[in-house]
Design a protein around this motif. Structure first.
Motif, PDB file in Angstrom:
ATOM      1  N   ILE A   1      31.194  -2.809  -1.441  1.00 40.35           N
ATOM      2  CA  ILE A   1      30.889  -4.235  -1.305  1.00 40.35           C
ATOM      3  C   ILE A   1      29.569  -4.599  -1.970  1.00 40.35           C
ATOM      4  O   ILE A   1      29.356  -5.751  -2.335  1.00 40.35           O
ATOM      5  CB  ILE A   1      30.869  -4.680   0.179  1.00 40.35           C
ATOM      6  CG1 ILE A   1      29.990  -3.763   0.999  1.00 40.35           C
ATOM      7  CG2 ILE A   1      32.274  -4.732   0.760  1.00 40.35           C
ATOM      8  CD1 ILE A   1      29.821  -4.231   2.413  1.00 40.35           C
ATOM      9  N   GLY A   2      28.682  -3.608  -2.142  1.00 36.53           N
ATOM     10  CA  GLY A   2      27.380  -3.881  -2.763  1.00 36.53           C
ATOM     11  C   GLY A   2      27.501  -4.250  -4.226  1.00 36.53           C
ATOM     12  O   GLY A   2      26.562  -4.777  -4.821  1.00 36.53           O
ATOM     13  N   ALA A   3      28.667  -3.983  -4.819  1.00 38.03           N
ATOM     14  CA  ALA A   3      28.869  -4.326  -6.224  1.00 38.03           C
ATOM     15  C   ALA A   3      28.922  -5.837  -6.402  1.00 38.03           C
ATOM     16  O   ALA A   3      28.713  -6.356  -7.493  1.00 38.03           O
ATOM     17  CB  ALA A   3      30.156  -3.685  -6.741  1.00 38.03           C
ATOM     18  N   GLU A   4      29.210  -6.529  -5.323  1.00 38.23           N
ATOM     19  CA  GLU A   4      29.279  -7.996  -5.373  1.00 38.23           C
ATOM     20  C   GLU A   4      27.868  -8.539  -5.133  1.00 38.23           C
ATOM     21  O   GLU A   4      27.241  -8.219  -4.119  1.00 38.23           O
ATOM     22  CB  GLU A   4      30.239  -8.472  -4.269  1.00 38.23           C
ATOM     23  CG  GLU A   4      30.706  -9.886  -4.419  1.00 38.23           C
ATOM     24  CD  GLU A   4      31.876 -10.015  -5.379  1.00 38.23           C
ATOM     25  OE1 GLU A   4      32.049 -11.122  -5.908  1.00 38.23           O
ATOM     26  OE2 GLU A   4      32.614  -9.018  -5.593  1.00 38.23           O
ATOM     27  N   GLU A   5      27.385  -9.353  -6.048  1.00 38.69           N
ATOM     28  CA  GLU A   5      26.027  -9.903  -5.964  1.00 38.69           C
ATOM     29  C   GLU A   5      25.725 -10.488  -4.567  1.00 38.69           C
ATOM     30  O   GLU A   5      24.688 -10.221  -3.970  1.00 38.69           O
ATOM     31  CB  GLU A   5      25.905 -10.986  -7.056  1.00 38.69           C
ATOM     32  CG  GLU A   5      24.500 -11.498  -7.316  1.00 38.69           C
ATOM     33  CD  GLU A   5      23.539 -10.400  -7.790  1.00 38.69           C
ATOM     34  OE1 GLU A   5      23.986  -9.453  -8.464  1.00 38.69           O
ATOM     35  OE2 GLU A   5      22.339 -10.504  -7.452  1.00 38.69           O
ATOM     36  N   THR A   6      26.689 -11.267  -4.058  1.00 38.91           N
ATOM     37  CA  THR A   6      26.513 -11.961  -2.768  1.00 38.91           C
ATOM     38  C   THR A   6      26.134 -11.013  -1.647  1.00 38.91           C
ATOM     39  O   THR A   6      25.417 -11.388  -0.730  1.00 38.91           O
ATOM     40  CB  THR A   6      27.849 -12.640  -2.396  1.00 38.91           C
ATOM     41  OG1 THR A   6      28.347 -13.297  -3.557  1.00 38.91           O
ATOM     42  CG2 THR A   6      27.678 -13.631  -1.278  1.00 38.91           C
ATOM     43  N   PHE A   7      26.667  -9.799  -1.685  1.00 41.32           N
ATOM     44  CA  PHE A   7      26.507  -8.913  -0.529  1.00 41.32           C
ATOM     45  C   PHE A   7      25.537  -7.770  -0.793  1.00 41.32           C
ATOM     46  O   PHE A   7      25.526  -6.775  -0.095  1.00 41.32           O
ATOM     47  CB  PHE A   7      27.878  -8.419  -0.061  1.00 41.32           C
ATOM     48  CG  PHE A   7      28.756  -9.565   0.366  1.00 41.32           C
ATOM     49  CD1 PHE A   7      28.508 -10.237   1.557  1.00 41.32           C
ATOM     50  CD2 PHE A   7      29.797 -10.009  -0.446  1.00 41.32           C
ATOM     51  CE1 PHE A   7      29.278 -11.323   1.943  1.00 41.32           C
ATOM     52  CE2 PHE A   7      30.574 -11.092  -0.072  1.00 41.32           C
ATOM     53  CZ  PHE A   7      30.322 -11.748   1.120  1.00 41.32           C
ATOM     54  N   LYS A   8      24.708  -7.920  -1.839  1.00 40.81           N
ATOM     55  CA  LYS A   8      23.626  -6.968  -2.023  1.00 40.81           C
ATOM     56  C   LYS A   8      22.647  -7.169  -0.866  1.00 40.81           C
ATOM     57  O   LYS A   8      22.444  -8.307  -0.411  1.00 40.81           O
ATOM     58  CB  LYS A   8      22.925  -7.230  -3.358  1.00 40.81           C
ATOM     59  CG  LYS A   8      23.738  -6.795  -4.570  1.00 40.81           C
ATOM     60  CD  LYS A   8      22.815  -6.512  -5.729  1.00 40.81           C
ATOM     61  CE  LYS A   8      23.529  -6.273  -7.044  1.00 40.81           C
ATOM     62  NZ  LYS A   8      24.695  -5.424  -7.016  1.00 40.81           N
ATOM     63  N   PRO A   9      22.018  -6.079  -0.388  1.00 38.58           N
ATOM     64  CA  PRO A   9      21.158  -6.185   0.807  1.00 38.58           C
ATOM     65  C   PRO A   9      20.166  -7.342   0.741  1.00 38.58           C
ATOM     66  O   PRO A   9      19.938  -8.017   1.724  1.00 38.58           O
ATOM     67  CB  PRO A   9      20.450  -4.826   0.836  1.00 38.58           C
ATOM     68  CG  PRO A   9      21.376  -3.889   0.134  1.00 38.58           C
ATOM     69  CD  PRO A   9      22.114  -4.696  -0.882  1.00 38.58           C
ATOM     70  N   GLU A  10      19.588  -7.589  -0.460  1.00 40.44           N
ATOM     71  CA  GLU A  10      18.550  -8.635  -0.530  1.00 40.44           C
ATOM     72  C   GLU A  10      19.138 -10.044  -0.421  1.00 40.44           C
ATOM     73  O   GLU A  10      18.417 -10.999  -0.166  1.00 40.44           O
ATOM     74  CB  GLU A  10      17.735  -8.490  -1.833  1.00 40.44           C
ATOM     75  CG  GLU A  10      18.515  -8.668  -3.124  1.00 40.44           C
ATOM     76  CD  GLU A  10      19.134  -7.352  -3.646  1.00 40.44           C
ATOM     77  OE1 GLU A  10      19.314  -6.429  -2.815  1.00 40.44           O
ATOM     78  OE2 GLU A  10      19.431  -7.275  -4.846  1.00 40.44           O
TER      79      GLU A  10
END
Lengths: 563, 44, 167
Positions: C48-57
């Motif tokens: 899911i981190g590959a999606e910009e929206t769901f990057k930790p920051e």
């Protein structure tokens, strides 16, 4: 001419064969199993409401969700299926008869179902399948759980085949005659069950079993949910229709009346067959992967299935009113006052009918597209189906038990048990009113279903729910006393009641009733329309789900403690 | 002579006044609860 | 097949009511555009981190404009990840001024979860493989509990956060 008519009337209404001792044993095995399930499942329910009250903790580190899984599986799937199959066999045995071969095959079905139930039960008790009765992927239970479920379904299919064969053989022997009303209804219910369980069977056999055994690395979660709910909604009608059988064809006899309309009863069952299945998406309204258009199409179809219940409501009141007026009770509601309130065979199902008024109204709200987001997965839903299945259906099943069990065991329903039964019914009505009302209100405030006791960090909003959870514990405790009473009554009727001959009440039509049109028996047409509606409602959504599927999900066993 | 105008069909039908009142009450319960939750939906 | 006069009345009334309900719902859905969430946007649950929206920051509440917010959430067993505050602690409490619109976007890397701001219409399923999203406007000030309302395992009832709608 008049004599001829009378003879024909006698002929059409003589459907009451004798049930032999060995047949009784078969039917009683199913029903007895259902009562064991009632006790176990009820005990789990008691534990749940006590935990949720906040004043009780489960001993020995037992997991709340393990208890909840037992409750759902054993009451929702085991109790209902066993009682329904036993009751339907008895209806078929009484109206069209059972052959030696059919009888042996029926036992085979019983043992396959029972083997499956025991397999799943052991898996749950070992803590390897705390996935609740909906077993949503990618939570992963032990394979034995899914294999057990598959066996229960396959065993129930055998009951379908036997029931169909029973009517087929009867019709061959009685060419040109309409099938007995109760046999007609049983066959409709079993056609619906068979078509509906194909969905969940496909999901269990082709998705869950290979995936839980490790042969498939991932599972298509949305597809599995869609196949589950394709089965999940007709499942509730599979519970309800046997209650309707009793309402249409047995209650009139108990209150000393006749069937209001044989044709309308059959027509309502045909409509249930059409519209019970292509409606499962109304359980998936808040899901991300299903198109809005098809959600709405299935909402329209869901509203269609309300129509036969509206017809049933009218038929019930009409039966009561005509019967009362014929007995000479005039006035607007004289017929109502003089219903046989002291006969538990009537009282229990009647309370069940009353519960279906708020139950049905709530169901309509649940299926109302946007309104679903007010109540989805809140404890309102739990309150809803404790009215429909756990009151309407189960009180009718209790009402059936009072005469069916002594009829099968060659005993009598004594005045003492009748009185105890009335007390039982009152306990149920009071307990459920308290529990279900509290659940409905808490649900509207946002309280979630399927959740152990939690203060959610101590927020003010959640603190407001506490009182309702205590009320649920009070109602649930009263209900559990009702269950203990009912199990006692069952044991009494099955083994200790005085010997005698208890009537198997089957109502007749009015002597001058309008003949039932033969087109109601166009079985092939009904099945074709049913399948066409299913194809219409599901083909595009399922193709879409498969074509636009995301990467599948690997199994997750640790969240449920299945390590 | 006036008797001729009696309606034909309803004379054979059973008296179901109590039934129609009872089902109407059910209908009102359904409508009221539906609009109740509909109102809740709109207010949220 | 004969229908009693009153039964005809009853069925006309009943079916009429059902049609009226459907028309109200259809008006809301297809004219005003109020649907339950159904976007069908997919995501790889294992990445899911590959999606910009769901990057930790990018997790948590972000103000886009006056009265416009976006709330990105990762729901996992048994936690809602709403990002971290300045001290690096996980956020468990968010504040939204009343009347603002919030676009909620939620995903799960593991099993199915629920996303319900209790007592509001923000109620949706979060399923592996899909981005759940809906836009809500919270008009009534107060403290709400965001909780998981779909069973996700033994810690299901410990999965929550609080949402405060401020004046």
């Amino acid at each position: 001419m008049a004599i001829e008519k009378l003879l024909k009337y006698e002929h059409d209404n003589k459907f009451s064969l004798t049930i032999s001792k060995s047949e009784s044993r078969l039917y009683m095995s199913f029903i007895g199993f259902a009562f064991i399930a009632l006790f176990v499942g009820g005990l789990m329910g008691l534990l749940q409401v006590l935990v949720r009250s906040g004043y009780y903790t489960l001993p020995a580190g037992i997991d709340y969700y393990q208890v909840l899984t037992v409750h759902g599986v054993i009451l929702g799937l085991v109790l209902t299926t066993y009682f329904i199959i036993g009751f339907q066999y008895a209806l078929m045995g009484k109206t069209v008869g059972i052959s030696e071969t059919q009888f042996r095959v029926a036992w085979l079905g019983f043992w396959i179902m029972t083997l499956g139930t025991i397999m799943s039960a052991i898996t749950i008790l070992y803590g390897k399948a705390s996935v609740l009765y909906t077993f949503y992927a990618p939570l992963q239970a032990h394979p034995a759980f899914y294999i057990g479920l598959a066996l229960v379904i396959i065993g129930s299919w055998i009951a379908c085949f036997v029931n169909w064969r029973q009517l087929y053989v009867w019709k061959k022997k009685h060419p040109g005659e309409k099938s007995p009303l109760l046999a007609f209804m049983v066959v409709i219910n079993m056609i619906m069950w068979f078509i509906a369980t194909l969905g969940v069977a496909a999901s269990v056999l082709l998705q869950f079993i290979p995936w839980s055994l490790g042969y498939a690395a991932t599972i298509d979660v949305l597809l599995s949910r869609t196949l589950f709910w394709y089965f999940g909604h007709p499942l509730v009608y599979f519970w309800l229709l046997p209650a309707y059988m009793a309402w249409y064809a047995i209650i009139p006899k108990i209150i000393g009346g006749k069937i209001f309309s044989d044709s309308l009863a059959r027509l309502s069952f045909v409509l249930f067959l059409f519209f019970s299945i292509p409606v499962g998406l109304h359980h998936q309204l808040t899901e991300p992967g299903v198109q809005t258009t098809w959600k709405f199409v299935q909402i329209i179809l869901t509203f269609m299935v309300i129509v036969p219940s509206l017809m049933t409501a009218f038929s019930m009141f009409a039966t009561f009113e005509i019967t009362g007026r014929r007995k000479g009770f005039g006035g607007l509601f004289g017929w109502f006052v003089h219903l046989p309130w002291k006969d538990v065979r009537f009282l229990a199902p009647f309370i069940g009918m009353l519960a279906f008024i708020p139950g049905g109204a709530g169901g309509l709200i649940n299926a109302s597209y946007q309104l679903n987001s007010v109540i989805h997965n809140t404890i309102w839903v739990t309150g809803h189906f404790h009215l429909t299945v756990a009151t309407t259906v189960i009180l009718t099943f209790f009402g059936i038990t009072y005469w069916l069990v002594p009829h099968l065991t060659g005993r009598k329903l004594t005045p003492t048990i009748n009185r105890l039964g009335i007390i039982q019914t009152i306990f149920w009505a009071v307990g459920m009113t308290i529990m279900s009302t509290a659940m409905h209100i808490q649900g509207l405030l946002g309280g979630p279903r399927r959740s152990a006791y939690s203060e959610y960090g101590g927020s003010e909003q959640v603190a407001e729910w506490g009182a309702y959870q205590v009320a649920q514990a009070v109602g649930g405790t009263i209900l559990f006393i009702g269950i203990v009473l009912m199990v006692y009554i069952f044991i009494k009727l099955a083994f200790f009641s005085p010997k005698g001959n208890e009537e198997f009440p089957i109502a007749k039509e009015e002597m001058d009733a309008e003949p039932t049109p033969m087109w109601l028996e166009r079985w092939k047409l009904w099945v074709t329309i049913t399948i066409a509606l299913i194809l219409f409602a599901y083909t595009i959504p399922i193709i879409d789900i498969i074509q636009h599927a995301p990467p599948g999900s690997a199994p997750f066993a640790w969240p449920i403690g299945n390590n | 002579m006036k008797k001729k105008t009696l309606p034909k069909s309803s004379s054979q039908e059973p008296n179901l006044k109590g039934t129609i009142i009872s089902v109407s009450i059910i209908g009102l319960i359904i409508v009221a609860s539906w609009f109740g939750v509909f109102g809740l939906f709109l207010s949220r | 097949m004969h229908l009693h006069k009153y039964e005809k009345w009853w069925l006309i009334f009943g079916v009429g009511t059902l049609i009226a309900f459907l028309l109200i719902l259809a008006y809301g859905a297809f004219y005003l555009g109020t649907h339950p969430q159904s976007h069908g946007v997919t995501i790889d649950p294992e990445n899911i981190g590959a999606e910009e929206t769901f990057k930790p920051e990018n997790l948590g509440l972000t103000k886009l404009d006056e009265g416009k917010y976006v709330l990105n959430v990762v729901a996992s067993a048994f936690n809602y990840d709403l990002g971290t505050d300045e001290e690096g602690k996980p956020v468990k409490h968010i504040q939204i001024p009343k009347g603002s619109t919030v676009l909620i976007q939620a995903v799960t890397p593991d099993v199915i979860h629920g996303f319900n701001i209790a007592g509001t219409n923000a109620n949706m399923m979060v399923e592996p493989g899909f981005i759940s999203s809906m836009e809500v406007t919270l008009n009534k000030p107060g403290e709400y509990t965001l909780l998981c309302n779909e069973y996700c395992g033994s810690g299901h009832h410990m999965m929550f956060a609080t949402v405060e709608v401020t004046e």
